[in-house]
Structures are given as structure tokens and as C-alpha cells.
Scaffold this motif. Structure first.
Motif, PDB file in Angstrom:
ATOM      1  N   ASP A  81      61.435  63.541 -47.527  1.00 31.92           N
ATOM      2  CA  ASP A  81      62.599  63.512 -46.933  1.00 31.92           C
ATOM      3  C   ASP A  81      63.540  64.538 -46.572  1.00 31.92           C
ATOM      4  OD1 ASP A  81      64.804  61.758 -45.850  1.00 31.92           O
ATOM      5  OD2 ASP A  81      65.985  61.147 -47.932  1.00 31.92           O
ATOM      6  N   PHE A  82      62.850  64.174 -44.235  1.00 31.04           N
ATOM      7  CA  PHE A  82      62.495  65.522 -44.210  1.00 31.04           C
ATOM      8  C   PHE A  82      64.150  65.154 -43.108  1.00 31.04           C
ATOM      9  CE2 PHE A  82      58.091  65.554 -44.427  1.00 31.04           C
ATOM     10  CZ  PHE A  82      58.202  66.407 -44.757  1.00 31.04           C
ATOM     11  N   PHE A  83      64.563  63.818 -43.207  1.00 30.65           N
ATOM     12  CA  PHE A  83      66.014  63.916 -42.730  1.00 30.65           C
ATOM     13  C   PHE A  83      67.316  63.995 -43.147  1.00 30.65           C
ATOM     14  CE2 PHE A  83      69.512  61.202 -42.456  1.00 30.65           C
ATOM     15  CZ  PHE A  83      69.860  61.246 -40.868  1.00 30.65           C
ATOM     16  N   SER A  84      67.048  63.926 -44.443  1.00 31.70           N
ATOM     17  CA  SER A  84      67.975  64.771 -45.740  1.00 31.70           C
ATOM     18  C   SER A  84      68.128  66.118 -45.149  1.00 31.70           C
ATOM     19  CB  SER A  84      67.207  63.904 -47.104  1.00 31.70           C
ATOM     20  OG  SER A  84      68.318  64.190 -48.057  1.00 31.70           O
ATOM     21  N   PHE A  85      66.256  67.045 -45.418  1.00 35.71           N
ATOM     22  CA  PHE A  85      66.256  68.202 -45.759  1.00 35.71           C
ATOM     23  C   PHE A  85      67.053  68.321 -44.370  1.00 35.71           C
ATOM     24  CE2 PHE A  85      63.475  71.681 -43.559  1.00 35.71           C
ATOM     25  CZ  PHE A  85      63.650  72.343 -44.441  1.00 35.71           C
ATOM     26  N   LEU A  86      66.895  67.983 -43.036  1.00 38.45           N
ATOM     27  CA  LEU A  86      67.225  68.513 -41.585  1.00 38.45           C
ATOM     28  C   LEU A  86      69.080  68.431 -41.880  1.00 38.45           C
ATOM     29  CD1 LEU A  86      64.362  67.606 -39.562  1.00 38.45           C
ATOM     30  CD2 LEU A  86      64.873  69.737 -40.270  1.00 38.45           C
ATOM     31  N   SER A  87      69.165  67.377 -42.249  1.00 35.81           N
ATOM     32  CA  SER A  87      70.188  67.177 -42.393  1.00 35.81           C
ATOM     33  C   SER A  87      71.068  68.220 -42.900  1.00 35.81           C
ATOM     34  CB  SER A  87      70.844  65.754 -43.178  1.00 35.81           C
ATOM     35  OG  SER A  87      70.301  64.802 -41.768  1.00 35.81           O
ATOM     36  N   LYS A  88      70.812  68.650 -43.984  1.00 37.75           N
ATOM     37  CA  LYS A  88      71.510  68.964 -45.298  1.00 37.75           C
ATOM     38  C   LYS A  88      71.959  70.746 -43.999  1.00 37.75           C
ATOM     39  CE  LYS A  88      71.898  68.755 -49.240  1.00 37.75           C
ATOM     40  NZ  LYS A  88      71.586  69.186 -50.286  1.00 37.75           N
ATOM     41  N   ARG A  92      74.961  72.960 -44.041  1.00 41.18           N
ATOM     42  CA  ARG A  92      74.670  74.002 -43.932  1.00 41.18           C
ATOM     43  C   ARG A  92      75.268  75.297 -42.925  1.00 41.18           C
ATOM     44  NH1 ARG A  92      75.684  78.545 -45.836  1.00 41.18           N
ATOM     45  NH2 ARG A  92      74.621  80.081 -47.027  1.00 41.18           N
ATOM     46  N   LEU A  93      74.471  75.339 -41.887  1.00 44.47           N
ATOM     47  CA  LEU A  93      74.450  76.836 -40.936  1.00 44.47           C
ATOM     48  C   LEU A  93      74.836  75.911 -39.903  1.00 44.47           C
ATOM     49  CD1 LEU A  93      70.958  76.991 -41.519  1.00 44.47           C
ATOM     50  CD2 LEU A  93      72.559  78.452 -42.781  1.00 44.47           C
ATOM     51  N   ALA A  94      75.401  75.144 -39.263  1.00 46.60           N
ATOM     52  CA  ALA A  94      75.533  74.181 -37.758  1.00 46.60           C
ATOM     53  C   ALA A  94      77.323  74.617 -37.635  1.00 46.60           C
ATOM     54  CB  ALA A  94      74.902  73.652 -37.391  1.00 46.60           C
ATOM     55  N   PRO A  95      78.340  74.131 -38.679  1.00 47.39           N
ATOM     56  CA  PRO A  95      79.208  74.600 -38.511  1.00 47.39           C
ATOM     57  C   PRO A  95      79.396  76.195 -38.613  1.00 47.39           C
ATOM     58  CG  PRO A  95      78.709  72.660 -40.161  1.00 47.39           C
ATOM     59  CD  PRO A  95      78.012  73.344 -39.897  1.00 47.39           C
ATOM     60  N   LYS A 365      71.127  62.608 -49.819  1.00 49.40           N
ATOM     61  CA  LYS A 365      70.347  62.844 -50.786  1.00 49.40           C
ATOM     62  C   LYS A 365      69.527  64.088 -50.596  1.00 49.40           C
ATOM     63  CE  LYS A 365      66.109  60.312 -51.542  1.00 49.40           C
ATOM     64  NZ  LYS A 365      65.108  58.775 -51.733  1.00 49.40           N
ATOM     65  N   ARG A 366      69.574  64.188 -51.965  1.00 51.48           N
ATOM     66  CA  ARG A 366      69.592  66.001 -52.194  1.00 51.48           C
ATOM     67  C   ARG A 366      68.516  66.580 -51.147  1.00 51.48           C
ATOM     68  NH1 ARG A 366      70.016  68.726 -57.909  1.00 51.48           N
ATOM     69  NH2 ARG A 366      69.610  70.263 -58.038  1.00 51.48           N
ATOM     70  N   SER A 367      68.197  67.376 -50.996  1.00 55.67           N
ATOM     71  CA  SER A 367      66.975  67.897 -50.799  1.00 55.67           C
ATOM     72  C   SER A 367      67.340  69.275 -49.715  1.00 55.67           C
ATOM     73  CB  SER A 367      66.224  67.148 -48.751  1.00 55.67           C
ATOM     74  OG  SER A 367      65.335  68.064 -48.519  1.00 55.67           O
ATOM     75  N   PRO A 368      66.534  70.205 -50.069  1.00 58.58           N
ATOM     76  CA  PRO A 368      66.759  71.400 -50.344  1.00 58.58           C
ATOM     77  C   PRO A 368      67.462  71.703 -48.447  1.00 58.58           C
ATOM     78  CG  PRO A 368      65.083  71.870 -49.997  1.00 58.58           C
ATOM     79  CD  PRO A 368      64.995  70.027 -50.257  1.00 58.58           C
ATOM     80  N   ALA A 369      68.076  73.172 -48.608  1.00 55.04           N
ATOM     81  CA  ALA A 369      68.715  74.218 -47.498  1.00 55.04           C
ATOM     82  C   ALA A 369      69.199  74.837 -46.785  1.00 55.04           C
ATOM     83  CB  ALA A 369      69.954  72.123 -46.525  1.00 55.04           C
TER      84      ALA A 369
END
Length: 371
Positions: A81-88, A92-95, A365-369
């Protein structure tokens, strides 16, 4: 029998990295990496010596961890799930990055120092590495402490291209492995081309910072994760369970990072040092026994591993602040103040920014980030 033991060791490594929890020793590796970077910049600011070793570890570890978890997701659903991956990754990083840039700009505005819009824009858009290369070729430097963000840009570019690569390979692990090897070789080839045909790039850290010339460092982690998952190189992985191999690997990294010669330093140095990081990652991932592993799992190194991202983005700004406020202080005093302020700001950013948004990311939705 030996082959079965080696295969079992590889399976242990693979399962330990995708079991769903954090591996303390790998957090310890992050801690070692960030301390190498920070202390390298503060004590030996040689623009690509000691501090660079920590970046090699970060890149390889990042590729390894994220690929390992993506492979687990592929095994469950047959896709990612690439949307979940990029969202996480964004949560994780942007804020923390945005808060850092905003606070630096505010402090500079209050202090009456000019704000350079292109540097702010490049940092927010993950283009600091290319702006840094442009500056270097034209004899300029960042006027704000955003040059350090180059490595974030490299990772962001890699992980934007990684999902399409998985789709192109049809999620077939053998094809993905071949593609990762190709990425490794292409990055090395581009550096050789730059050295031979673009003399202005030599000695200006262009090959050190540009994404296309640094993808091989992350690809090393991708290759290792795939090899482990597919049960390849079991005997070699079993040998790396010995902590002394990791010590030897670190010593070799120090040796190969110091070798002279423009051609070597602009081309093969990056690839060799990335490959030499493999034993450290494997040893930490296995979580066996021994003094070295106890050190990696220590509370101090795990703490630095936890705050490593925020500490990384803040430490140059803290160094510049100390230089500005305590210009007459002795070098040791400046180092002590810079390190203390960096740790404080790294912890504050981690505690009050990163953790808050990581919690929000958990609702995706769980995905690595992770970095």
C-alpha cells in the motif's frame, strides 16, 4: 548440517527485523551513527571524513529496514500500500523538519539576519542536496543551516522511486534484487562519468550529495534485505554473528574512508564503505550475546537512536548558534555547549513533535516509514 545452520541464522535475522517490534541493537546502531555524524562535525569538521561514516550507516540501515518490512507486507497481501507508506513517511519526517525550518527562520528574522528564500524552498521541497551542489560548483555556501538536509533529500528521492520499481518488477523478489543491484552499479557508473567528464564536480561534494550518485548506499540495504529474505548467503550471515567481524568492519570503514586519490574518493569510496556497513547491521539484527551487543542495546545508545532524526537536523544550527553567542570561548567549551544544546533540541523535537505525529501516523494503514 552447516548449511542448515546458516539458513537458520538467515531466517532468524529476517524474522527479527520484521517481527513488528523495535530491535534495540538496531536502535543502538542508529545511536552510533548519529554520534559519529555529530561529533565528526563538531570535532573534525573535514567535510566528508568521520561524519560521513555515520551517513553510510544511516543509508544502508534505512534501505534494509524499510525493504524488510515491505517484503513482509508483500508476503501477506501480494502488494504494498504505497499511499499508506508515503503517508506514514510524511507524518514521521515532515513535521519535525517544518518546525526546524520555521524556528530557524524566526530566530534569524528576530536577529536581523537575512532569509534566503531559495534555501528555505529547497529544504522544504527536499532539494537541499542539489542546491548545495550548485552552490559548491559556483563557490557559494548555504547562508542558513540547511545544507545538512541533503541526506534527507537523497532518501526522499529514493523512496519516491522505490514503489514504482516494485510495481515494474511485478513484486517478484528475484527481479527486485536484480533491479537493486542495477541501481547500485548505475550510481557507481554515474560517479565515474562525473569524474571523467565534469571536472568542476571534483572536490565539491557533488557526487557526495546528489541523489543519483548516492542511491547505491541505500541499495546496499535493499540488497541485503532481499538476500536475507530469500535465504541467500546464509553462511556469510552466520559468520557476521561474530561481534569481532563488526569491529573489523568498522575499522575497515575508517581505513577506506581515509585512503587518498581523487578518483577513488569520488567513485569507489562510496560503494565500498556502504558494503562494509553490512556486518554491523547483520550483527545488530541478530541480537545475540556479547559485550558489543550489550553496548548497542544500552539505554544511552538506544536513546540517541530514538532522537537521531531530530538531533541530525538540529545539530548544525546549534553549532552555529554557539559560535555566534560564544565566539570568544575555547574550542572544548564550544563543543560541550554545542553538543548539549543539540541533544536538548533533538529531544524536545522528538518528544513534542515527532512522537505526536507518529501517533497520528499509527492511524494510517500499517506500512513502514521509519528513517
Amino acid at each position: 548440517m552447516k548449511s542448515e545452520m546458516a539458513d537458520g541464522t538467515a531466517r532468524d535475522l529476517s524474522s527479527s527485523l520484521v517481527a513488528g517490534g523495535r530491535v534495540r541493537a538496531l536502535d543502538g546502531i542508529r545511536g552510533v551513527s548519529i554520534l559519529i555524524v555529530v561529533l565528526g562535525h563538531m570535532i573534525l569538521p573535514d567535510r566528508g571524513g568521520l561524519a560521513a561514516l555515520g551517513v553510510y550507516l544511516f543509508f544502508s540501515l534505512s534501505g534494509y529496514l524499510i525493504t524488510s518490512i515491505l517484503l513482509k507486507e508483500m508476503a501477506k497481501s501480494g502488494r504494498v500500500d504505497f499511499f499508506s507508506f508515503l503517508s506514514k513517511r510524511t507524518y514521521r519526517l515532515a513535521p519535525a523538519l517544518v518546525c526546524f525550518i520555521a524556528l530557524v527562520c524566526l530566530v534569524r528574522f528576530i536577529a536581523g539576519k537575512p532569509l534566503v528564500g531559495i534555501e528555505v524552498s529547497a529544504s522544504l521541497l527536499y532539494l537541499a542536496n542539489y542546491l548545495g551542489s550548485y552552490y559548491a560548483v559556483h563557490g557559494q555556501e548555504f547562508s542558513q543551516p540547511f545544507g545538512v538536509l541533503w541526506s534527507l533529500a537523497v532518501e526522499q528521492h529514493f523512496y519516491l522511486l522505490f514503489p514504482p520499481l516494485l510495481v515494474f518488477c511485478g513484486y517478484a523478489k528475484t527481479r527486485i534484487l536484480k533491479a537493486a543491484v542495477a541501481v547500485f552499479l548505475i550510481s557507481l557508473s554515474i560517479r565515474i562519468v562525473y569524474f571523467l567528464y565534469f571536472p568542476d564536480f571534483i572536490g565539491n561534494l557533488v557526487s557526495y550529495r546528489n541523489s543519483e550518485t548516492r542511491f547505491d548506499s541505500i541499495a546496499v540495504g535493499v540488497i541485503l534485505a532481499l538476500a536475507v529474505n530469500m535465504g541467500k548467503f546464509g553462511r556469510a550471515i552466520a559468520v557476521m554473528k561474530n561481534g569481532w567481524i563488526s569491529v573489523l568492519s568498522l575499522l575497515l570503514m575508517l581505513l577506506f574512508s581515509a585512503l587518498p586519490g581523487d578518483f577513488y574518493r569520488e567513485t569507489f569510496r562510496f560503494s565500498i564503505l556502504s558494503v562494509l556497513s553490512i556486518p554491523l547491521i547483520v550483527f545488530a539484527g541478530l541480537e545475540g550475546k556479547g559485550l558489543l551487543l550489550d553496548i548497542l542495546k544500552s539505554r544511552v545508545l538506544v536513546f540517541f537512536g530514538a532522537i537521531s532524526y531530530s538531533l541530525y537536523i538540529w545539530h548544525i544550527a546549534c553549532m552555529e548558534a554557539v559560535d555566534y553567542l560564544f565566539s570568544g570561548s575555547l574550542p572544548l567549551q564550544k563543543i560541550t555547549l554545542s553538543l548539549s544544546l543539540s541533544i536538548l533540541m533533538g529531544w524536545v523535537s522528538y518528544r513534542f513533535v515527532e512522537t505526536r505525529f507518529i501517533a497520528l501516523a499509527g492511524k494510517v494503514k500499517r506500512s513502514p516509514a521509519g528513517r
